[in-house]
Design an enzyme around this catalytic site. Structure first.
Site, short mmCIF file in Angstrom:
data_model
loop_
_atom_site.label_atom_id
_atom_site.label_comp_id
_atom_site.label_asym_id
_atom_site.label_seq_id
_atom_site.Cartn_x
_atom_site.Cartn_y
_atom_site.Cartn_z
N ARG A 218 48.77 -17.63 -71.36
CA ARG A 218 50.20 -17.31 -71.47
C ARG A 218 50.83 -18.36 -72.37
O ARG A 218 50.80 -19.55 -72.04
CB ARG A 218 50.87 -17.30 -70.09
N HIS B 179 52.93 -8.17 -73.49
CA HIS B 179 52.52 -8.43 -72.10
C HIS B 179 51.63 -7.27 -71.64
O HIS B 179 52.00 -6.48 -70.78
CB HIS B 179 53.77 -8.56 -71.22
N GLN C 44 50.82 -6.48 -67.89
CA GLN C 44 51.92 -5.86 -67.15
C GLN C 44 51.87 -4.34 -67.33
O GLN C 44 52.00 -3.58 -66.35
CB GLN C 44 53.25 -6.42 -67.66
N ASP D 284 63.85 -5.12 -67.66
CA ASP D 284 63.36 -6.50 -67.62
C ASP D 284 64.59 -7.39 -67.87
O ASP D 284 65.66 -6.90 -68.27
CB ASP D 284 62.29 -6.69 -68.71
N CYS E 9 59.36 -5.44 -64.13
CA CYS E 9 58.17 -6.29 -64.12
C CYS E 9 58.34 -7.51 -63.22
O CYS E 9 57.35 -8.09 -62.78
CB CYS E 9 57.83 -6.72 -65.54
N ARG F 151 49.53 -5.33 -60.22
CA ARG F 151 49.05 -6.33 -61.18
C ARG F 151 47.63 -6.75 -60.81
O ARG F 151 46.77 -6.92 -61.67
CB ARG F 151 49.97 -7.57 -61.19
N1 NVA Z 1 60.31 -10.68 -70.82
C1 NVA Z 1 60.04 -11.61 -69.75
C2 NVA Z 1 58.91 -11.13 -68.91
C3 NVA Z 1 58.56 -12.00 -67.74
C4 NVA Z 1 57.40 -11.48 -66.95
C5 NVA Z 1 59.76 -12.99 -70.33
O1 NVA Z 1 59.02 -13.08 -71.31
O2 NVA Z 1 60.28 -13.96 -69.79
N1 CP Z 2 55.77 -9.91 -64.37
C1 CP Z 2 55.19 -11.12 -64.57
O1 CP Z 2 54.42 -11.34 -65.51
O2 CP Z 2 55.53 -12.05 -63.64
P1 CP Z 2 55.19 -13.60 -63.72
O3 CP Z 2 55.98 -14.18 -64.85
O4 CP Z 2 55.63 -14.14 -62.38
O5 CP Z 2 53.71 -13.76 -63.94
#
Ligand code: NVA
Ligand code: CP
Length: 307
Positions: free
Chosen positions: A103, A130, A133, A224, A264, A292
């Site tokens: 990540r 992502h 997800q 989101d 998500c 997930r």
């Molecule tokens: N769009 C959000 C998704 C978190 C799971 C982010 O990147 O923070």
């Molecule tokens: N939806 C998701 O990726 O959650 P986290 O950021 O908690 O991993």
């Protein structure tokens, strides 16, 4: 099931339609417990430069349940955080690990790592995409409606990483996808073009600024956060721009009577979604979060060559 042994998953564009729907079908089986892949002695690394609850824990539990192990490679406790180049890190870690989930911010950093590492590299979220997800989201759609083909999913909010992956995944799986964002917050044009190419005429990919038109008759309403990780300083400026793009009873009333509500997570209740929509009878948000784990177990099993 088509094996993905040794393969990376950097965006869903790395998969064919059959590979993606095969993964979703495998996830359905794993959730039902009809088969249990095992990988004792295999080790998953988690190299996360951003916070995570669901992705970190669901990957870990999936690996433990298959008899494997997990190492947390948080940059704050590795040399990555002190600037060791990704290409060097990749060449070392792939001699220890069997698979790695990353990540980070830049898709290009992930690509650089994947180009160097021999082991499967999984995108656990970047600013661009992502994909894990979306695997869980497609599983949630499939268990809610029994099929994917012909459904319409409407995403309302920021044209971000989650929106990009939904566009690619839905397009590949034959799900019509509509994305409604405020002007200037649309998904990247290259991702919209890619989704349309992947849809190959089998499903529609619509980008609009009209949330009500997008919600009309949809089988799923999805949102989101309005400001993603790394964009926190923009949150106050974005709030009034995004206010008409909240998932609430007005939009839900326009959707299919059996429509499901997805998010998500993490959510900002009262901003992109009301409490009522999160907790109401249409919400599948908690099943989606559980999924997930099943979806990523299917992915791990496939890239590790267990199925
Ligand atoms: N769009 C959000 C998704 C978190 C799971 C982010 O990147 O923070
Ligand atoms: N939806 C998701 O990726 O959650 P986290 O950021 O908690 O991993």
């Amino acid at each position: 099931m088509i094996s993905l042994k040794g393969r990376d998953l950097l965006t869903l564009g790395d998969l064919s339609a059959d590979e993606l729907t095969g993964l979703v079908d495998l996830a359905v089986e794993l959730k039902a417990g009809t088969q249990t892949p095992r990988c004792p002695g295999k080790v998953l690394g988690l190299l996360f430069s951003k916070a995570s609850t669901r992705t970190r824990v669901s990957f870990s539990v999936a690996m433990y349940q298959m008899g494997g192990q997990v190492i947390d490679l948080n940059p704050s406790v590795t040399q990555v955080g002190r600037g060791e180049p990704w290409i060097d890190t990749a060449r070392v870690l792939d001699r220890y690990l069997d698979v790695i989930a990353i990540r980070t911010f830049e898709q290009n950093d992930l690509q650089i790592f994947a180009d160097r590492a021999e082991i499967p590299v999984i995108n656990a979220l970047t600013d661009l995409a992502h994909p894990c997800q979306t695997l869980a989201d497609l599983l949630t759609l499939k268990e809610s409606f029994g099929t994917l083909s012909g459904l319409t999913l409407t995403y309302i909010g920021d044209g971000n990483n989650v929106a990009h992956s939904l566009m690619l995944g839905c397009a590949l799986a034959g799900v019509n996808v509509r994305v409604a964002t405020p002007p200037n917050f649309e998904p990247l044009a290259e991702m919209t073009d890619r989704a349309r190419a992947l849809a190959n005429g089998n499903s529609e990919v619509i980008v609009t600024t009209d949330p009500k038109a997008a919600a009309q008759g949809a089988h799923a309403l999805y949102t989101d956060v309005w400001a993603s990780m790394g964009q926190e300083s923009e949150a106050d400026d974005r709030a009034p721009i995004f206010a008409p793009y909240q998932i609430n009873h007005t939009l839900l009333d326009l959707a299919d009577p059996e429509a499901i509500v997805l998010h998500c997570l993490p959510a900002h209740r009262g901003e992109e979604i009301t409490d009522e929509a999160m907790e109401g009878s249409h919400s599948r948000i908690w099943d989606q979060a559980e999924n997930r784990m099943h979806a990523q177990k299917a992915l791990l099993a496939s890239v590790l060559g267990l199925v």
